[in-house]
Design a protein around this motif. Structure first.
Motif, mmCIF file in Angstrom:
data_model
loop_
_atom_site.group_PDB
_atom_site.id
_atom_site.type_symbol
_atom_site.label_atom_id
_atom_site.label_comp_id
_atom_site.label_asym_id
_atom_site.label_seq_id
_atom_site.Cartn_x
_atom_site.Cartn_y
_atom_site.Cartn_z
ATOM 1 N N PRO A 13 0.828 -1.222 0.000
ATOM 2 C CA PRO A 13 0.000 0.000 0.000
ATOM 3 C C PRO A 13 0.853 1.260 0.000
ATOM 4 C CG PRO A 13 -0.793 -1.589 1.618
ATOM 5 C CD PRO A 13 0.538 -2.095 1.148
ATOM 6 N N GLY A 14 0.246 2.346 -0.473
ATOM 7 C CA GLY A 14 0.929 3.624 -0.472
ATOM 8 C C GLY A 14 1.232 4.113 0.933
ATOM 9 N N LEU A 15 2.274 4.930 1.045
ATOM 10 C CA LEU A 15 2.700 5.420 2.355
ATOM 11 C C LEU A 15 1.909 6.672 2.741
ATOM 12 C CD1 LEU A 15 6.537 4.941 1.799
ATOM 13 C CD2 LEU A 15 5.013 3.505 3.174
ATOM 14 N N PRO A 16 1.728 6.892 4.048
ATOM 15 C CA PRO A 16 0.934 8.049 4.494
ATOM 16 C C PRO A 16 1.710 9.354 4.363
ATOM 17 C CG PRO A 16 1.780 6.833 6.374
ATOM 18 C CD PRO A 16 2.163 6.028 5.168
ATOM 19 N N VAL A 17 0.962 10.435 4.232
ATOM 20 C CA VAL A 17 1.530 11.782 4.172
ATOM 21 C C VAL A 17 0.903 12.592 5.302
ATOM 22 C CG1 VAL A 17 1.783 13.882 2.787
ATOM 23 C CG2 VAL A 17 1.835 11.629 1.676
ATOM 24 N N PRO A 18 1.704 13.295 6.087
ATOM 25 C CA PRO A 18 1.144 14.085 7.194
ATOM 26 C C PRO A 18 0.074 15.074 6.711
ATOM 27 C CG PRO A 18 3.528 13.945 7.385
ATOM 28 C CD PRO A 18 3.177 13.344 6.063
ATOM 29 N N ASP A 19 -0.875 15.318 7.573
ATOM 30 C CA ASP A 19 -2.019 16.136 7.192
ATOM 31 C C ASP A 19 -1.652 17.595 6.917
ATOM 32 O OD1 ASP A 19 -3.670 13.946 7.441
ATOM 33 O OD2 ASP A 19 -4.210 14.389 9.527
ATOM 34 N N HIS A 20 -0.567 18.076 7.517
ATOM 35 C CA HIS A 20 -0.239 19.493 7.355
ATOM 36 C C HIS A 20 0.394 19.799 5.990
ATOM 37 C CE1 HIS A 20 3.669 17.831 8.674
ATOM 38 N NE2 HIS A 20 4.191 18.852 8.015
ATOM 39 N N ILE A 21 0.747 18.773 5.235
ATOM 40 C CA ILE A 21 1.369 18.984 3.915
ATOM 41 C C ILE A 21 0.265 19.174 2.872
ATOM 42 C CG2 ILE A 21 2.771 17.914 2.110
ATOM 43 C CD1 ILE A 21 4.428 16.598 4.265
ATOM 44 N N HIS A 53 10.065 8.756 -0.497
ATOM 45 C CA HIS A 53 8.864 9.298 0.139
ATOM 46 C C HIS A 53 9.232 10.050 1.422
ATOM 47 C CE1 HIS A 53 4.610 9.281 1.480
ATOM 48 N NE2 HIS A 53 5.135 9.110 2.692
ATOM 49 N N GLN A 54 10.082 9.441 2.230
ATOM 50 C CA GLN A 54 10.448 10.062 3.504
ATOM 51 C C GLN A 54 11.203 11.372 3.292
ATOM 52 O OE1 GLN A 54 9.402 8.729 6.507
ATOM 53 N NE2 GLN A 54 10.070 10.726 7.293
ATOM 54 N N MET A 55 12.101 11.400 2.318
ATOM 55 C CA MET A 55 12.860 12.626 2.055
ATOM 56 C C MET A 55 11.944 13.749 1.579
ATOM 57 S SD MET A 55 16.152 13.166 -0.430
ATOM 58 C CE MET A 55 16.981 14.765 -0.515
ATOM 59 N N ILE A 56 10.935 13.406 0.784
ATOM 60 C CA ILE A 56 10.030 14.430 0.262
ATOM 61 C C ILE A 56 9.167 15.032 1.375
ATOM 62 C CG2 ILE A 56 8.045 14.814 -1.256
ATOM 63 C CD1 ILE A 56 9.252 12.734 -3.160
ATOM 64 N N ILE A 57 8.573 14.189 2.208
ATOM 65 C CA ILE A 57 7.698 14.728 3.255
ATOM 66 C C ILE A 57 8.517 15.437 4.338
ATOM 67 C CG2 ILE A 57 5.906 13.021 2.795
ATOM 68 C CD1 ILE A 57 6.798 11.521 5.324
ATOM 69 N N ASP A 58 9.779 15.004 4.549
ATOM 70 C CA ASP A 58 10.641 15.710 5.503
ATOM 71 C C ASP A 58 10.896 17.144 5.039
ATOM 72 O OD1 ASP A 58 10.782 13.553 7.182
ATOM 73 O OD2 ASP A 58 12.776 12.897 6.517
ATOM 74 N N ALA A 59 10.850 17.367 3.727
ATOM 75 C CA ALA A 59 11.055 18.716 3.181
ATOM 76 C C ALA A 59 9.753 19.511 3.124
ATOM 77 C CB ALA A 59 11.673 18.617 1.788
ATOM 78 N N GLY A 60 8.650 18.911 3.622
ATOM 79 C CA GLY A 60 7.371 19.610 3.627
ATOM 80 C C GLY A 60 6.656 19.581 2.292
ATOM 81 N N ALA A 61 7.045 18.646 1.416
ATOM 82 C CA ALA A 61 6.425 18.551 0.087
ATOM 83 C C ALA A 61 5.602 17.277 -0.015
ATOM 84 C CB ALA A 61 7.494 18.588 -1.005
ATOM 85 N N TYR A 62 4.804 17.214 -1.066
ATOM 86 C CA TYR A 62 3.977 16.031 -1.317
ATOM 87 C C TYR A 62 4.554 15.285 -2.520
ATOM 88 C CZ TYR A 62 -0.144 13.110 -2.107
ATOM 89 O OH TYR A 62 -0.992 12.044 -2.266
ATOM 90 N N PRO A 63 4.671 13.944 -2.461
ATOM 91 C CA PRO A 63 5.136 13.170 -3.620
ATOM 92 C C PRO A 63 4.048 13.126 -4.689
ATOM 93 C CG PRO A 63 4.587 11.695 -1.803
ATOM 94 C CD PRO A 63 4.469 13.080 -1.266
ATOM 95 N N SER A 64 4.250 13.858 -5.767
ATOM 96 C CA SER A 64 3.203 14.058 -6.772
ATOM 97 C C SER A 64 2.626 12.775 -7.368
ATOM 98 C CB SER A 64 3.734 14.955 -7.896
ATOM 99 O OG SER A 64 4.141 16.203 -7.389
ATOM 100 N N PRO A 65 3.419 11.709 -7.624
ATOM 101 C CA PRO A 65 2.808 10.507 -8.219
ATOM 102 C C PRO A 65 1.762 9.847 -7.324
ATOM 103 C CG PRO A 65 5.194 10.479 -8.497
ATOM 104 C CD PRO A 65 4.885 11.591 -7.543
ATOM 105 N N LEU A 66 1.863 10.003 -6.016
ATOM 106 C CA LEU A 66 0.980 9.314 -5.087
ATOM 107 C C LEU A 66 -0.461 9.805 -5.253
ATOM 108 C CD1 LEU A 66 0.799 7.263 -2.756
ATOM 109 C CD2 LEU A 66 1.242 9.172 -1.165
ATOM 110 N N GLY A 67 -1.321 8.928 -5.768
ATOM 111 C CA GLY A 67 -2.712 9.288 -5.975
ATOM 112 C C GLY A 67 -3.005 9.905 -7.328
#
Length: 222
Positions: free
Chosen positions: A91-99, A160-174
């Motif tokens: 399954p896809g990985l979660p993204v924090p709600d604030h992003i 994925h982890q590096m992208i969300i750590d930078a406060g961004a969203y991984p565009s391919p997801l979804g």
């Protein structure tokens, strides 16, 4: 190559082949010999002269000869790489709600391509530049993870982890229902490959396609 014919004492024996000599009781290839009567009857020794003929070989002939020798030294059997098989897709990985999410997330609809020209102000250009710089850093990092026995799912998790750590969203997801945060295309999979449990093999060719969504702008690199 040595050439000529051998004949001794009125053709008592002769030899024909690649190595050939010519002799007679009185002459050897034009050179006079001593009379047989002047030599011991049982242990007479003939003086022999070898004539060597050379043949000029063209460069093409020499190249063909070298190629044939190499083909004989190397094995004619080659191992074909087995076709790519899909592994298990987690399954896809979660993204924090604030992003912030792109507008297509949560739907399976692809966004419309804007037909009108887009003109960006200085703030928009700065945001666009920041998104692209982040994408460039992420794809470089993803490349350092590539080695035999690593799965493309592990690459997806690290990216994925590096992208969300930078406060961004991984565009391919979804995007259109895509289940992962990065595209990993291996061997005959030309593009938009889905990361899975398959381990990379020595000799594999892989493309990593990273896109990030930061401050309302996508930074895309591959």
């Amino acid at each position: 190559m040595i050439a000529g014919d051998i004949s001794l004492s009125s053709s008592t024996f002769s030899f024909h082949g690649d190595a050939r000599l010519s002799a007679s009781s009185t002459h050897l290839m034009g050179a006079p010999l001593a009379s047989q009567s002047a030599l011991p009857s049982q242990s007479a020794k003939l003086m022999r002269r070898l004539v060597v003929y050379s043949k000029r070989i063209s460069g093409l002939e020499e190249a063909i000869r070298i190629r044939r020798e190499r083909e004989l030294r190397t094995s004619t059997t080659s191992k074909r790489r087995p076709p790519l098989r899909r592994g298990r897709v987690s399954p896809g990985l979660p993204v924090p709600d604030h992003i912030p999410r792109p507008p297509y997330v949560g739907t399976k609809l692809l966004p419309d391509i804007a037909e009108e020209h887009q003109i960006h102000d200085a703030e928009g250009l700065a945001r666009l530049r920041a998104a692209c710089e982040l994408a460039a850093r992420v794809v470089d990092y993803g490349g350092t993870l590539v080695r035999p026995s690593v799965t493309t799912n592990e690459i997806d998790k690290a990216v994925h982890q590096m992208i969300i750590d930078a406060g961004a969203y991984p565009s391919p997801l979804g995007y259109g229902g895509f289940p992962k945060s990065v595209c990993t295309s291996v061997n005959e999979c030309m593009c938009h490959g889905i990361p899975d449990s398959r381990q990379l093999q020595d000799g594999d060719i892989i493309n990593i396609d990273v896109t990030v969504y930061l401050n309302g702008y996508h930074g895309d690199t591959s």
